[in-house]
Design a protein around this motif. Structure first.
Motif, PDB file in Angstrom:
ATOM      1  N   ILE A  60      39.331  40.875  25.929  1.00  0.00           N
ATOM      2  CA  ILE A  60      39.609  41.412  26.977  1.00  0.00           C
ATOM      3  C   ILE A  60      40.484  42.925  26.973  1.00  0.00           C
ATOM      4  O   ILE A  60      41.552  42.224  26.443  1.00  0.00           O
ATOM      5  CB  ILE A  60      40.422  40.714  28.277  1.00  0.00           C
ATOM      6  N   PRO A  61      39.966  44.020  26.619  1.00  0.00           N
ATOM      7  CA  PRO A  61      41.112  45.164  26.674  1.00  0.00           C
ATOM      8  C   PRO A  61      42.442  45.103  27.292  1.00  0.00           C
ATOM      9  O   PRO A  61      42.451  44.420  28.893  1.00  0.00           O
ATOM     10  CB  PRO A  61      40.432  46.674  27.249  1.00  0.00           C
TER      11      PRO A  61
ATOM     12  N   ILE B 218      44.409  47.061  28.680  1.00  0.00           N
ATOM     13  CA  ILE B 218      44.662  47.486  30.248  1.00  0.00           C
ATOM     14  C   ILE B 218      44.021  46.606  31.416  1.00  0.00           C
ATOM     15  O   ILE B 218      44.120  46.700  32.403  1.00  0.00           O
ATOM     16  CB  ILE B 218      43.989  48.895  30.178  1.00  0.00           C
ATOM     17  N   VAL B 219      42.926  46.092  31.334  1.00  0.00           N
ATOM     18  CA  VAL B 219      41.614  45.232  31.903  1.00  0.00           C
ATOM     19  C   VAL B 219      42.899  44.220  32.786  1.00  0.00           C
ATOM     20  O   VAL B 219      42.871  44.299  33.926  1.00  0.00           O
ATOM     21  CB  VAL B 219      40.148  45.145  32.186  1.00  0.00           C
TER      22      VAL B 219
ATOM     23  N   PHE C 195      46.236  45.294  33.849  1.00  0.00           N
ATOM     24  CA  PHE C 195      45.190  45.857  35.948  1.00  0.00           C
ATOM     25  C   PHE C 195      45.116  44.884  36.972  1.00  0.00           C
ATOM     26  O   PHE C 195      45.068  44.867  38.046  1.00  0.00           O
ATOM     27  CB  PHE C 195      44.215  46.640  36.024  1.00  0.00           C
ATOM     28  N   PHE C 196      44.207  43.587  36.195  1.00  0.00           N
ATOM     29  CA  PHE C 196      43.471  42.908  36.623  1.00  0.00           C
ATOM     30  C   PHE C 196      45.430  42.213  37.380  1.00  0.00           C
ATOM     31  O   PHE C 196      45.276  41.375  38.644  1.00  0.00           O
ATOM     32  CB  PHE C 196      43.126  41.858  35.755  1.00  0.00           C
TER      33      PHE C 196
ATOM     34  N   PHE D  15      47.044  43.866  40.081  1.00  0.00           N
ATOM     35  CA  PHE D  15      46.871  44.455  42.002  1.00  0.00           C
ATOM     36  C   PHE D  15      46.083  42.641  42.139  1.00  0.00           C
ATOM     37  O   PHE D  15      45.642  43.168  43.569  1.00  0.00           O
ATOM     38  CB  PHE D  15      45.242  44.934  41.498  1.00  0.00           C
ATOM     39  N   THR D  16      46.340  41.736  41.396  1.00  0.00           N
ATOM     40  CA  THR D  16      44.966  40.586  42.045  1.00  0.00           C
ATOM     41  C   THR D  16      46.648  39.987  42.452  1.00  0.00           C
ATOM     42  O   THR D  16      46.415  39.207  43.670  1.00  0.00           O
ATOM     43  CB  THR D  16      44.531  39.421  41.265  1.00  0.00           C
ATOM     44  N   PHE D  17      47.682  40.061  42.355  1.00  0.00           N
ATOM     45  CA  PHE D  17      48.749  38.847  42.161  1.00  0.00           C
ATOM     46  C   PHE D  17      49.652  39.941  42.566  1.00  0.00           C
ATOM     47  O   PHE D  17      50.465  41.050  41.926  1.00  0.00           O
ATOM     48  CB  PHE D  17      49.613  38.279  41.344  1.00  0.00           C
TER      49      PHE D  17
ATOM     50  N   THR E 111      50.035  53.081  32.603  1.00  0.00           N
ATOM     51  CA  THR E 111      49.396  53.621  33.338  1.00  0.00           C
ATOM     52  C   THR E 111      49.423  52.710  34.803  1.00  0.00           C
ATOM     53  O   THR E 111      49.034  52.484  35.761  1.00  0.00           O
ATOM     54  CB  THR E 111      48.050  52.347  32.898  1.00  0.00           C
TER      55      THR E 111
ATOM     56  N   TYR F 204      42.582  33.771  46.881  1.00  0.00           N
ATOM     57  CA  TYR F 204      41.990  35.171  47.584  1.00  0.00           C
ATOM     58  C   TYR F 204      41.122  34.346  48.341  1.00  0.00           C
ATOM     59  O   TYR F 204      39.764  34.121  47.707  1.00  0.00           O
ATOM     60  CB  TYR F 204      41.444  35.765  47.354  1.00  0.00           C
TER      61      TYR F 204
ATOM     62  N   LYS G 289      37.540  48.150  22.712  1.00  0.00           N
ATOM     63  CA  LYS G 289      38.063  47.835  24.201  1.00  0.00           C
ATOM     64  C   LYS G 289      38.693  49.018  24.588  1.00  0.00           C
ATOM     65  O   LYS G 289      39.159  49.392  25.767  1.00  0.00           O
ATOM     66  CB  LYS G 289      39.089  46.771  23.041  1.00  0.00           C
TER      67      LYS G 289
ATOM     68  N   SER H 133      39.135  52.070  26.816  1.00  0.00           N
ATOM     69  CA  SER H 133      39.258  51.444  28.343  1.00  0.00           C
ATOM     70  C   SER H 133      40.367  53.002  28.311  1.00  0.00           C
ATOM     71  O   SER H 133      41.009  52.975  29.474  1.00  0.00           O
ATOM     72  CB  SER H 133      39.312  50.595  28.960  1.00  0.00           C
TER      73      SER H 133
ATOM     74  N   PHE I  60      35.850  51.479  32.096  1.00  0.00           N
ATOM     75  CA  PHE I  60      37.088  51.308  32.935  1.00  0.00           C
ATOM     76  C   PHE I  60      37.659  51.948  34.480  1.00  0.00           C
ATOM     77  O   PHE I  60      37.331  51.336  35.700  1.00  0.00           O
ATOM     78  CB  PHE I  60      38.320  50.845  32.639  1.00  0.00           C
TER      79      PHE I  60
ATOM     80  N   SER J 166      40.519  44.448  44.067  1.00  0.00           N
ATOM     81  CA  SER J 166      40.674  44.572  42.989  1.00  0.00           C
ATOM     82  C   SER J 166      40.596  43.082  42.357  1.00  0.00           C
ATOM     83  O   SER J 166      39.813  43.777  40.917  1.00  0.00           O
ATOM     84  CB  SER J 166      42.202  44.872  42.799  1.00  0.00           C
TER      85      SER J 166
ATOM     86  N   PHE K 296      37.560  43.689  39.080  1.00  0.00           N
ATOM     87  CA  PHE K 296      38.872  42.813  37.734  1.00  0.00           C
ATOM     88  C   PHE K 296      38.113  42.255  37.093  1.00  0.00           C
ATOM     89  O   PHE K 296      37.839  42.325  36.245  1.00  0.00           O
ATOM     90  CB  PHE K 296      39.895  43.545  37.950  1.00  0.00           C
TER      91      PHE K 296
ATOM     92  N   TYR L 252      32.940  43.637  29.643  1.00  0.00           N
ATOM     93  CA  TYR L 252      33.889  43.337  28.343  1.00  0.00           C
ATOM     94  C   TYR L 252      34.058  42.645  27.658  1.00  0.00           C
ATOM     95  O   TYR L 252      33.850  42.313  26.540  1.00  0.00           O
ATOM     96  CB  TYR L 252      35.553  43.920  28.745  1.00  0.00           C
ATOM     97  N   PHE L 253      34.172  41.197  28.271  1.00  0.00           N
ATOM     98  CA  PHE L 253      34.194  39.762  26.978  1.00  0.00           C
ATOM     99  C   PHE L 253      33.146  39.516  26.434  1.00  0.00           C
ATOM    100  O   PHE L 253      32.926  39.064  25.787  1.00  0.00           O
ATOM    101  CB  PHE L 253      35.091  38.902  28.348  1.00  0.00           C
TER     102      PHE L 253
END
Lengths: 237, 246, 272
Positions: free
Chosen positions: A67-68, A70-71, A74-75, A78-80, A181, C36, C210, C213, C224, C237, C241, C248-249
């Motif tokens: 998984i990149p 940057i992803v 961001f994950f 933005f989620t925690f 970023t 969530y 990758k 992005s 992305f 998000s 995400f 991507y994976f």
């Protein structure tokens, strides 16, 4: 009308550059330290004979390196809200003089997860490269599996993996630029900041490029010293 | 009558389809020196490596020093402290000095005091006749010296049983003698020894008993005298004529 | 029993992949349940969102399609430039070797983001210096240039180690047949080296895939950035995400398994 260089912006914005450099160093040093530890554990897990440990470790490796970065950052960002989940981070942030604790630690965790997955693969390869006879000799002396790994296999594996692990450390330093970023004021962020304020991106990018080169050269140099220390006695076996 | 320190009963082992050990029954008495010989691929190394569970058996019962190796309550690492092993390829730890190679297990496994372990190590190095190499690394000494260090490393754990897995096969011919000399001394010293080797001179001189294996089976067990002079099976005769005429 | 499962997975990569994906989904699900409790996956899985994520706005290429275009075009260009640099670096003529060494070492010691900014900052400066006009380069083209500059340096290293892995005897045999340097490389060395380098080149492509992005930072609407645009609109998000991560994976993981498979095949070929 040609382009006229104006290197004085660098002096004018030296505060920004120095803070940027320090932030990059903080991310790199903490990141290298943590990802080395986690990566070593994951690598030992990958080489383990226990099915569940080895499955879990390969799951860790495959997930985080595919998984990149940057992803992942961001994950996490933005989620925690990290400071809510781990209140002590607030203090650590203060201690490290970080302005945006959440962003910094989100970037750091992303960096560590990503890099430790790669380091795990490197460590696994190193462990598998140690001849099986070493394990047998250690076992026949009555060592338990922890002692076999810690006293005999891992010290030899470390020697084998120093060059590839150095590469991963350098990658981590370079990848720490992605923290910008999330708005972490590290070196690359400083470049962009100077450009947007003065349109002197070219000069700023030159300075920052040189700083990155110094950082990576310095790291390689340190790792070379460590390599030399480890090569004692391990030659031609 | 001395007791059996190693008892193997109806041992079977497979590598996939390949039947490596066939119904092996094998006992060793305390203080006995047993030499296992046989053509290559006959299962002798597999057999000896089962004794400290470097190889797992698939069927049978294996008792070493009164402990059933496949009992859940048995701590295999404790048993291994009593059973030393010397390997064909020495397997010295390349990242440790000679002295550290010998002291690491007594200090870390037996929790011995470091000074005590070092004193013992120096004594052992003297016994194997290489005291002046203590601070060198394994890569800096010869093959014969490496094997003698490996023997000292095993002795440092003060084992009751020593297993030798072809200890001279990887050595240059001129170095075999120095290792065999050390082994002969150990044989006189009341250790229980199980040795896989092609050195028939050694077997004849110090062996109490010769075990001949072929294709995973024990075919003959006899005193050296009997075995060398009157081999009973055809395969043993063939093996002896091949190995003695080289 | 475990050994059977293990053997099964090592023989059946696709099942392992599915198993892994299920694991990821279940872990994401666990996070979701605890942090969530209410999610709105249905809101992002609309036709418009998906079209935007995978193909971009109508009439222009974007999203995942653009991600692939960026990666494929850049690796293609890098392959040629990298080969050239790799051979230059391998050469013993200093005027040829030193520029290649400098290029490779400098590029490899700086982050890709810096290369992207360099392209962004340097193109206007150079166009001022040499053409006395303000150049306008679209972000997509700038990204491709940056990726190519960056990846070429890494490809060059792969090529060089590929060439180094060819036994000296091959060079000597080719020379003794009267070949010149160009013939030695194009007929004898590179064909052998490329075959050995295929796995390394594929993994370089995976990291490039990758890394695309990062084009996000200069406003290229690839997969992305498309996702962040949707996130800015919907504020979902977690949902967005995790979906992006999963896509991507799946792609990167499949490619890496494919490369492992190729590696074994190449090894077998070289051993026989």
């Amino acid at each position: 009308m040609g382009y006229e260089f104006d290197w004085s912006v660098l002096l004018e914005y030296k505060e920004l550059l120095i803070t940027g450099l320090l932030t990059t160093i903080k991310l790199s040093v903490i990141g290298i330290f943590l990802s080395f530890i986690i990566g070593s554990l994951v690598g030992i897990g990958r080489a383990s004979k226990n099915f569940w440990i080895s499955l879990f470790s390969s799951y860790y490796v495959e997930s985080f390196r595919n998984i990149p970065l940057i992803v992942q950052m961001f994950f996490i960002y933005f989620t925690f809200t990290l400071t809510d989940i781990f209140p002590f981070l607030e203090k650590w942030g203060e201690f490290l003089h970080i302005s945006d604790t959440n962003a910094f630690f989100s970037a750091l965790i992303g960096l560590v997860l990503y890099t430790s997955a790669y380091i795990g693969e490197v460590v696994k390869a190193g462990i598998n490269a140690v001849p099986n006879g070493q394990k047998e000799a250690a076992e026949s002396l009555g060592m338990n599996s922890f002692q076999v790994m810690w006293l005999i296999i891992y010290p030899q594996a470390i020697k084998i993996i120093i060059p590839p692990i150095t590469n991963q450390f350098l990658n981590l330093i370079k990848n720490s630029s992605l923290a910008m970023t999330l708005g972490v004021a590290e070196l690359t962020f400083a470049t962009q900041q100077i450009d947007s304020e003065t349109f002197r991106g070219f000069e700023a990018a030159t300075a920052v490029t040189i700083l990155y080169m110094i950082l990576t050269l310095f790291t390689s140099f340190i790792m070379n010293l460590i390599d030399m220390k480890f090569s004692k006695g391990v030659k031609n076996v | 009558m001395k007791k059996n320190i190693i008892q193997m009963k109806d041992i079977n082992k497979w590598y996939g389809e390949y039947h490596a050990l066939r119904n092996v029954n094998f006992n060793v008495k305390q203080g006995e020196v047993v030499v296992i010989c046989g053509p290559s691929g006959s299962g002798k190394s597999t057999l000896i490596r089962c004794i400290n569970r470097l190889e797992e058996i698939d069927e049978g019962k294996l008792i070493v020093d009164d402990q059933d190796l496949y009992d859940k309550k048995t701590n295999i690492n404790k048993v291994r402290q009593e059973v030393g092993m010397v390997f064909q390829h020495f397997n010295l730890f390349p990242h440790l000095s000679i002295l550290e190679n010998i002291t690491i297990a007594p200090v870390k496994v037996k929790k011995k005091n470091k000074q005590e372990a070092e004193d013992l190590a120096m004594k052992l190095l003297e016994r194997v006749k290489i005291p002046h190499h203590a601070h060198k690394y394994p890569s800096e000494i010869s093959g014969g010296q490496k094997q003698r260090v490996a023997i000292a490393r095993t002795l440092a754990m003060e084992p009751k049983i020593i297993l030798f897995d072809e200890p001279t096969s990887a050595l240059d011919p001129e170095m075999i003698g120095e290792v065999l000399d050390v082994m002969k001394e150990l044989a006189k010293d009341n250790y229980t020894i199980v040795c896989v080797t092609h050195e028939m001179g050694f077997a004849r001189e110090v062996g109490d008993r010769i075990v001949f294996m072929d294709a995973g089976e024990i075919l003959e067990e006899d005193t050296p005298e009997e075995f060398f002079n009157n081999p009973k099976t055809e395969r043993a005769q063939k093996f002896l004529s091949e190995i003695l005429h080289h | 029993m475990f050994r059977h499962i293990e053997n099964y997975f090592s023989k059946h990569k696709i099942q392992f992949f599915i198993f892994n994906t299920i694991l990821i989904v279940s872990i994401l699900k666990t996070i979701q349940v605890f942090i969530y409790p209410e999610t709105h996956f249905s809101e992002i899985f609309t036709k418009d969102n998906m079209r935007f994520l995978f193909f971009g706005r109508p009439g222009e290429i974007g999203g995942l399609a653009l991600t692939f275009v960026l990666a494929i075009v850049s690796i293609f260009l890098s392959f040629f430039i990298g080969s050239l640099l790799g051979i230059m670096r391998w050469s013993s003529v200093k005027i040829i070797k030193i520029p290649a060494v400098l290029y490779i070492e400098i590029i490899r010691s700086i982050p890709l983001l810096m290369v992207i900014f360099w392209v962004f900052f340097a193109i206007p400066v150079f166009s001022m210096m040499f053409f006395h006009t303000q150049a306008h380069v679209s972000p997509t083209v700038a990204a491709i240039i940056a990726f190519t500059i960056f990846t070429s340096a890494y490809v060059a290293e792969i090529i060089r180690s590929g060439i180094n892995s060819i036994p000296k005897g091959q060079f000597e045999a080719a020379k003794s047949l009267g070949m010149n340097s160009r013939q030695i490389f194009t007929l004898i060395i590179l064909p052998q080296a490329y075959r050995k380098m295929i796995p390394a080149l594929i993994s370089q492509f995976i990291s490039l895939f990758k890394d695309t992005s990062l084009a996000y930072t200069i406003g290229v609407i690839e997969f992305f950035r498309a996702a962040t645009i949707i996130n800015n609109r919907l504020y979902l998000s977690f949902e967005i995400f995790s979906f992006v991560a999963l896509v991507y994976f799946s792609i990167a993981f499949s490619m890496s398994k494919f490369s492992e498979h190729l590696e074994r095949k190449v090894e077998k070929q070289l051993n026989t």
